[in-house]
Design a protein around this motif. Structure first.
Motif, PDB file in Angstrom:
ATOM      1  N   LYS A  42       0.825  -1.225   0.000  1.00 55.97           N
ATOM      2  CA  LYS A  42       0.000   0.000   0.000  1.00 55.97           C
ATOM      3  C   LYS A  42       0.853   1.266   0.000  1.00 55.97           C
ATOM      4  CE  LYS A  42      -3.694  -2.383   2.369  1.00 55.97           C
ATOM      5  NZ  LYS A  42      -4.388  -2.574   3.634  1.00 55.97           N
ATOM      6  N   PHE A  43       2.106   1.162   0.448  1.00 60.29           N
ATOM      7  CA  PHE A  43       2.988   2.322   0.527  1.00 60.29           C
ATOM      8  C   PHE A  43       3.778   2.560  -0.755  1.00 60.29           C
ATOM      9  CE2 PHE A  43       3.557   2.079   5.440  1.00 60.29           C
ATOM     10  CZ  PHE A  43       2.393   2.788   5.623  1.00 60.29           C
ATOM     11  N   LEU A  44       3.775   1.589  -1.674  1.00 60.77           N
ATOM     12  CA  LEU A  44       4.551   1.699  -2.906  1.00 60.77           C
ATOM     13  C   LEU A  44       3.652   1.999  -4.094  1.00 60.77           C
ATOM     14  CD1 LEU A  44       6.972  -1.368  -2.698  1.00 60.77           C
ATOM     15  CD2 LEU A  44       7.462   0.998  -2.135  1.00 60.77           C
ATOM     16  N   HIS A  45       4.105   2.885  -4.951  1.00 62.51           N
ATOM     17  CA  HIS A  45       3.417   3.144  -6.220  1.00 62.51           C
ATOM     18  C   HIS A  45       3.598   1.911  -7.098  1.00 62.51           C
ATOM     19  CE1 HIS A  45       2.513   4.963 -10.112  1.00 62.51           C
ATOM     20  NE2 HIS A  45       1.930   5.948  -9.438  1.00 62.51           N
ATOM     21  N   ARG A  46       2.604   1.550  -7.872  1.00 61.76           N
ATOM     22  CA  ARG A  46       2.696   0.346  -8.730  1.00 61.76           C
ATOM     23  C   ARG A  46       3.825   0.444  -9.758  1.00 61.76           C
ATOM     24  NH1 ARG A  46       1.523  -4.275  -7.396  1.00 61.76           N
ATOM     25  NH2 ARG A  46       1.275  -4.890  -9.553  1.00 61.76           N
ATOM     26  N   SER A  47       4.227   1.652 -10.132  1.00 60.54           N
ATOM     27  CA  SER A  47       5.323   1.829 -11.098  1.00 60.54           C
ATOM     28  C   SER A  47       6.661   2.091 -10.416  1.00 60.54           C
ATOM     29  CB  SER A  47       4.990   2.974 -12.058  1.00 60.54           C
ATOM     30  OG  SER A  47       3.837   2.668 -12.795  1.00 60.54           O
ATOM     31  N   TYR A  48       6.755   1.819  -9.128  1.00 58.91           N
ATOM     32  CA  TYR A  48       7.973   2.029  -8.341  1.00 58.91           C
ATOM     33  C   TYR A  48       9.199   1.417  -9.031  1.00 58.91           C
ATOM     34  CZ  TYR A  48      11.462   0.914  -4.819  1.00 58.91           C
ATOM     35  OH  TYR A  48      12.648   0.781  -4.144  1.00 58.91           O
ATOM     36  N   SER A  49      10.331   2.113  -8.898  1.00 57.29           N
ATOM     37  CA  SER A  49      11.630   1.547  -9.247  1.00 57.29           C
ATOM     38  C   SER A  49      12.668   2.145  -8.313  1.00 57.29           C
ATOM     39  CB  SER A  49      11.996   1.817 -10.708  1.00 57.29           C
ATOM     40  OG  SER A  49      12.262   3.178 -10.911  1.00 57.29           O
ATOM     41  N   GLY A  50      13.686   1.384  -8.007  1.00 53.32           N
ATOM     42  CA  GLY A  50      14.726   1.861  -7.112  1.00 53.32           C
ATOM     43  C   GLY A  50      16.053   1.249  -7.470  1.00 53.32           C
ATOM     44  N   TRP A  51      17.111   1.839  -6.911  1.00 53.22           N
ATOM     45  CA  TRP A  51      18.447   1.332  -7.199  1.00 53.22           C
ATOM     46  C   TRP A  51      19.264   1.345  -5.918  1.00 53.22           C
ATOM     47  CZ3 TRP A  51      21.323   3.046 -12.209  1.00 53.22           C
ATOM     48  CH2 TRP A  51      22.325   2.119 -12.505  1.00 53.22           C
ATOM     49  N   VAL A  52      19.665   0.163  -5.485  1.00 51.85           N
ATOM     50  CA  VAL A  52      20.457   0.025  -4.275  1.00 51.85           C
ATOM     51  C   VAL A  52      21.930   0.062  -4.650  1.00 51.85           C
ATOM     52  CG1 VAL A  52      20.998  -1.465  -2.307  1.00 51.85           C
ATOM     53  CG2 VAL A  52      18.645  -1.312  -3.154  1.00 51.85           C
ATOM     54  N   THR A  53      22.688   0.877  -3.944  1.00 54.02           N
ATOM     55  CA  THR A  53      24.126   0.982  -4.166  1.00 54.02           C
ATOM     56  C   THR A  53      24.761  -0.405  -4.163  1.00 54.02           C
ATOM     57  OG1 THR A  53      24.101   3.091  -3.009  1.00 54.02           O
ATOM     58  CG2 THR A  53      26.244   2.045  -3.280  1.00 54.02           C
ATOM     59  N   GLY A  54      25.617  -0.644  -5.137  1.00 53.67           N
ATOM     60  CA  GLY A  54      26.328  -1.917  -5.216  1.00 53.67           C
ATOM     61  C   GLY A  54      25.644  -2.965  -6.072  1.00 53.67           C
ATOM     62  N   THR A  55      24.424  -2.675  -6.532  1.00 52.62           N
ATOM     63  CA  THR A  55      23.755  -3.629  -7.421  1.00 52.62           C
ATOM     64  C   THR A  55      23.920  -3.165  -8.866  1.00 52.62           C
ATOM     65  OG1 THR A  55      21.612  -2.511  -7.219  1.00 52.62           O
ATOM     66  CG2 THR A  55      22.069  -4.297  -5.662  1.00 52.62           C
ATOM     67  N   ASP A  56      23.803  -4.105  -9.780  1.00 54.16           N
ATOM     68  CA  ASP A  56      24.036  -3.799 -11.192  1.00 54.16           C
ATOM     69  C   ASP A  56      22.885  -3.087 -11.880  1.00 54.16           C
ATOM     70  OD1 ASP A  56      26.567  -4.957 -11.099  1.00 54.16           O
ATOM     71  OD2 ASP A  56      25.802  -6.936 -11.663  1.00 54.16           O
ATOM     72  N   THR A  57      21.663  -3.339 -11.424  1.00 55.26           N
ATOM     73  CA  THR A  57      20.499  -2.780 -12.105  1.00 55.26           C
ATOM     74  C   THR A  57      19.457  -2.313 -11.093  1.00 55.26           C
ATOM     75  OG1 THR A  57      19.437  -4.943 -12.226  1.00 55.26           O
ATOM     76  CG2 THR A  57      20.768  -4.290 -14.127  1.00 55.26           C
ATOM     77  N   PRO A  58      18.572  -1.435 -11.517  1.00 55.69           N
ATOM     78  CA  PRO A  58      17.460  -1.032 -10.653  1.00 55.69           C
ATOM     79  C   PRO A  58      16.521  -2.214 -10.399  1.00 55.69           C
ATOM     80  CG  PRO A  58      17.742   0.531 -12.457  1.00 55.69           C
ATOM     81  CD  PRO A  58      18.604  -0.654 -12.767  1.00 55.69           C
ATOM     82  N   HIS A  59      15.723  -2.094  -9.353  1.00 57.73           N
ATOM     83  CA  HIS A  59      14.732  -3.120  -9.034  1.00 57.73           C
ATOM     84  C   HIS A  59      13.323  -2.538  -9.173  1.00 57.73           C
ATOM     85  CE1 HIS A  59      15.477  -1.098  -5.139  1.00 57.73           C
ATOM     86  NE2 HIS A  59      14.202  -1.322  -4.926  1.00 57.73           N
ATOM     87  N   ASP A  60      12.322  -3.420  -9.163  1.00 56.57           N
ATOM     88  CA  ASP A  60      10.945  -2.994  -9.382  1.00 56.57           C
ATOM     89  C   ASP A  60      10.088  -3.212  -8.137  1.00 56.57           C
ATOM     90  OD1 ASP A  60      10.506  -5.744  -9.290  1.00 56.57           O
ATOM     91  OD2 ASP A  60       9.956  -5.919 -11.406  1.00 56.57           O
ATOM     92  N   TYR A  61       8.801  -3.010  -8.322  1.00 57.42           N
ATOM     93  CA  TYR A  61       7.805  -3.122  -7.255  1.00 57.42           C
ATOM     94  C   TYR A  61       7.885  -4.486  -6.558  1.00 57.42           C
ATOM     95  CZ  TYR A  61       3.061  -3.348  -5.258  1.00 57.42           C
ATOM     96  OH  TYR A  61       1.987  -3.497  -4.429  1.00 57.42           O
ATOM     97  N   GLU A  62       7.873  -5.549  -7.319  1.00 56.37           N
ATOM     98  CA  GLU A  62       7.880  -6.894  -6.715  1.00 56.37           C
ATOM     99  C   GLU A  62       9.166  -7.161  -5.940  1.00 56.37           C
ATOM    100  OE1 GLU A  62       5.383  -8.897  -6.234  1.00 56.37           O
ATOM    101  OE2 GLU A  62       4.055  -7.580  -7.380  1.00 56.37           O
ATOM    102  N   ALA A  63      10.290  -6.703  -6.452  1.00 56.07           N
ATOM    103  CA  ALA A  63      11.562  -6.886  -5.732  1.00 56.07           C
ATOM    104  C   ALA A  63      11.555  -6.100  -4.426  1.00 56.07           C
ATOM    105  CB  ALA A  63      12.727  -6.461  -6.614  1.00 56.07           C
ATOM    106  N   ALA A  64      10.946  -4.923  -4.428  1.00 53.19           N
ATOM    107  CA  ALA A  64      10.854  -4.131  -3.197  1.00 53.19           C
ATOM    108  C   ALA A  64       9.995  -4.847  -2.159  1.00 53.19           C
ATOM    109  CB  ALA A  64      10.287  -2.745  -3.498  1.00 53.19           C
TER     110      ALA A  64
END
Length: 141
Positions: A42-64
């Motif tokens: 409920k706190f995440l937008h359905r189109s959410y994307s994020g990028w954690v330092t040290g990872t190769d690619t951004p992640h999406d809603y399901e990964a969050a």
């Protein structure tokens, strides 16, 4: 450090709107600490994307969502320190903060981590939805 502590920061004074957003950040950390997946949805937008330092690619809603689930490191306690909270036109918020946390994994046991996050929110009615994050543990590249 208690389960959750917050340092206000010496130079931080919040407007009501900024305080509401910062309180939302703290609530999201607490939900994640308790590994409550449904409230995170409920706190995440359905189109959410994020990028954690040290990872190769951004992640999406399901990964969050997965990142707070039962197979993620358990957050035992944490401390948050707001560095800057900005609200644009009452509908977009950007929060920069640092954190310290004690986490536990089955492989490594307990360890202390510290890092920084930048989180971007979009207001939907009276609710702040997380649309993006960037950051992570200090020392990661």
């Amino acid at each position: 450090m208690n389960v959750m502590e917050t340092d206000r920061g010496e130079d931080i004074s919040f407007t009501d709107e900024q305080r509401q957003l910062w309180d939302h950040v703290k609530a999201l950390w607490e939900v994640a600490r308790r590994r409550e997946v449904e409230p995170v949805r409920k706190f995440l937008h359905r189109s959410y994307s994020g990028w954690v330092t040290g990872t190769d690619t951004p992640h999406d809603y399901e990964a969050a969502i997965t990142s707070v689930g039962p197979y993620s490191p358990r957050v035992l306690r944490y401390r948050l320190k707001p560095l800057k909270v900005t609200v644009f036109d009452h509908e977009v918020g950007v929060v920069h903060y640092s954190y310290q946390a004690e986490v536990e994994t089955p492989d490594t046991g307990g360890k202390s981590v510290a890092g920084r996050w930048t989180e971007v929110y979009k207001k939907d009615g009276d609710v702040w939805l997380l649309i993006s994050v960037s950051g992570g543990p200090d020392g990661m590249r």
